[in-house]
Design a protein around this motif. Structure first.
Motif, short mmCIF file in Angstrom:
data_model
loop_
_atom_site.label_atom_id
_atom_site.label_comp_id
_atom_site.label_asym_id
_atom_site.label_seq_id
_atom_site.Cartn_x
_atom_site.Cartn_y
_atom_site.Cartn_z
N UNK A 231 0.59 -0.91 -0.21
CA UNK A 231 -0.13 -0.06 -0.05
C UNK A 231 1.24 1.14 -0.04
N UNK A 232 0.56 1.68 -1.28
CA UNK A 232 0.95 3.92 -0.65
C UNK A 232 0.85 3.82 0.38
N UNK A 233 2.15 4.70 0.53
CA UNK A 233 2.38 6.11 2.23
C UNK A 233 2.43 7.12 2.02
N UNK A 234 1.45 8.30 2.39
CA UNK A 234 2.76 9.61 2.46
C UNK A 234 2.67 9.70 3.70
N UNK A 235 3.77 9.86 4.21
CA UNK A 235 4.72 10.30 5.98
C UNK A 235 5.40 11.91 5.80
N UNK A 236 4.17 12.53 5.68
CA UNK A 236 5.41 14.20 6.55
C UNK A 236 5.66 14.11 7.37
N UNK B 292 9.07 14.17 12.92
CA UNK B 292 10.33 14.96 12.91
C UNK B 292 11.34 14.78 12.87
N UNK B 293 10.89 13.02 13.22
CA UNK B 293 12.57 12.44 12.68
C UNK B 293 12.76 12.06 11.37
N UNK B 294 11.75 12.69 10.47
CA UNK B 294 12.25 11.86 9.11
C UNK B 294 11.85 12.71 8.26
N UNK B 295 12.39 12.69 7.07
CA UNK B 295 12.13 13.73 6.61
C UNK B 295 10.41 13.16 5.63
N UNK B 296 9.87 14.15 5.19
CA UNK B 296 8.80 13.65 4.55
C UNK B 296 8.94 12.04 3.48
N UNK B 297 8.27 11.50 3.04
CA UNK B 297 8.51 10.47 2.44
C UNK B 297 7.33 9.64 1.71
N UNK B 298 7.13 9.73 0.23
CA UNK B 298 5.82 8.82 -0.77
C UNK B 298 6.89 7.69 -0.73
N UNK B 299 5.86 6.46 -0.10
CA UNK B 299 6.82 4.62 0.38
C UNK B 299 5.11 3.96 0.44
#
Length: 474
Positions: free
Chosen positions: A128-133, A150-157
């Motif tokens: 499943x696609x996830x957008x995590x800001x 705020x421990x990781x940059x936003x990612x589309x994964x």
């Protein structure tokens, strides 16, 4: 088509969060030589016939110098189906083959935060696609594992990609830990093994993505139909979450507006027809707090055509767990000024007059004791079946005698007991000694009988466990 804005290319990159050492997200001063002018854009077709602009910026990977290699950052504004538009930034360096991909929301912070709870039960769920800001946190309760905000940059994964990034982050410093603290390194290796086992989905687990900005997303492969495995919950941000998002200017410490408070200070008006002449009329509605009791809704209708006036009271709360029986011993004319709330489910009894008024008669009333007794008197006097042409002399005499005794009670010439019995517990008689006990007033609570619950429609009412399950929060 040019990719520049009025602010200039450097300002554009800063606004988009693109540029800096090691990929997008950190701005740096523009380089000499006019290379910033190299921004250019082109239209790239995407499925469905739409076009999306690609903005290509050479040399955004590292600070520019005579001997440092240069990379390329690409920006793509794209739209995720059933979600919103996002900006995907991709950096790559041809010299060292290092690459990085980040995402940023192309919209504003939403009015409410969002929480996605996914029950992962198959390998398909891992895709499943996830957008995590960057302000979203991810949790797997079964392992007591959390990726803080705020421990990781936003990612589309994907779900699997989230786990892979977590494994890569834990493995990054393992060689140093094995040399300095073998016990800690061993425990981290065990935990990494558990994370990798999740990718095989040998046993179901729960993935929770919580984003106070409301800009994260977990794919629903069955959209627009409902996904039984995915629960989406929207919630109001806490003051701490608003502060982390930089929303202190919204007075996060102030209490949210209370709709009930607004209604207490406002008289609502809606159009209706007069119950007597059917002419257009208006009904005023007001929410009133009765001291030492509860809130009620008072509705008053006044017809300008025929002069008819009526008022009705509705309880502002639920049916009480127990019924209420209120008994007042009328001993003084001042008792006539006591406030009284008679609900639609309340019956009235005056033992000295052998009189009983059933529930539903006169409807809901908020008046004084004198006003209610006068309404009872008018109800008897204006009833054509009791004092009309069809009545007998004996019946008329008894009713006239009853009206005379009732008038004596109203004028304070006679003492009597006034009893209100409300199985719903929504009636009220003022205690003039409040908050102290009233020697002339007694309030008795009792358990309703089966027949009383049947009249109120409570026997077949299900107030607990009626929810279909987590789907109610979608």
């Amino acid at each position: 088509m040019r990719g520049r804005s009025e602010k200039g290319p450097a300002g554009t990159r800063a606004a988009l969060g693109v540029g800096g050492t090691g990929g997008a997200g950190r701005a740096f001063p523009g380089a000499p030589g006019g290379r910033d002018e190299a921004w250019r854009g082109r239209e790239l077709p995407v499925p469905g016939g739409a076009v999306r602009p690609w903005a290509i910026a050479p040399g955004l990977g590292f600070p520019r110098g005579p001997s440092l290699p240069q990379g390329v950052t690409r920006l793509l504004l794209t739209r995720i189906p059933f979600f919103k538009e996002i900006i995907v930034s991709s950096f790559s360096c041809d010299s060292c083959s290092w690459s990085n991909t980040e995402i940023q929301s192309a919209g504003r912070i939403q009015e409410q935060g969002v929480r996605y709870t996914l029950a992962v039960t198959s390998r398909q769920d891992m895709n499943r696609e996830v957008v995590k800001t960057d302000c979203a946190s991810a949790r797997i309760p079964e392992l007591d594992f959390e990726i803080p905000a705020f421990s990781q940059k936003g990612v589309l994964t994907t779900i699997e990609g989230i786990i892979d990034r977590a494994v890569a982050g834990l493995e990054q410093d393992q060689p140093t830990r094995r040399a300095t603290d073998k016990e800690v390194a061993r425990k981290i290796d065990e935990f990494i093994g558990k994370l990798r086992q999740l990718k095989e989905v040998n046993s179901p687990f729960t993935f929770i993505l919580d984003d106070p900005s409301g800009n994260s997303f977990v794919e629903n492969p069955q959209a627009p139909q409902r996904d039984e495995a995915l629960v989406v919950t929207h919630y109001r941000r806490s003051p701490q979450q608003s502060a982390l998002l930089g929303l202190e200017g919204e007075e996060v410490d102030a209490k949210p507006p209370d709709a009930a408070e607004d209604l207490r200070d406002e008289v609502l008006q809606f159009n209706t027809n007069c119950p007597e002449c059917n002419a257009p009329a208006s009904t005023n509605m007001k929410l009133v707090q009765i001291p030492h009791f509860k809130e009620v809704i008072i509705m008053a209708t006044n017809c300008d055509s025929c002069g008819h006036r009526t008022n009705e009271v509705k309880s502002g709360g639920a049916i009480e767990p127990q019924g209420t029986r209120i008994t007042l011993r009328i001993t003084d004319p001042s008792d006539m000024t006591r406030d009284i709330l008679k609900s639609e489910t309340c019956s009235v009894e005056i033992p000295e007059l052998e009189f009983e008024l059933g529930m539903g008669a006169l409807g809901g009333k908020f008046t004084t004791l004198e006003g209610l007794l006068k309404d009872i008197r008018d109800l008897v006097e204006k009833n054509p079946f009791t004092l009309g042409d069809s009545s007998t002399p004996s019946r008329t005499g008894k009713l006239q005698e009853f009206i005379g005794k009732l008038q004596d009670i109203i004028e304070g010439k006679a003492q009597a007991h006034f009893i209100m019995d409300d199985p719903a517990g929504n009636s009220y008689l003022q205690n003039v000694y409040a908050p102290e006990a009233d020697p002339e007033l007694s309030v008795q609570r009792y358990e309703r009988t089966f027949d009383q619950n049947e009249e109120l429609g409570l026997n077949d009412m299900k107030t607990e466990g009626y929810e279909p399950g987590p789907a109610s929060e979608r």
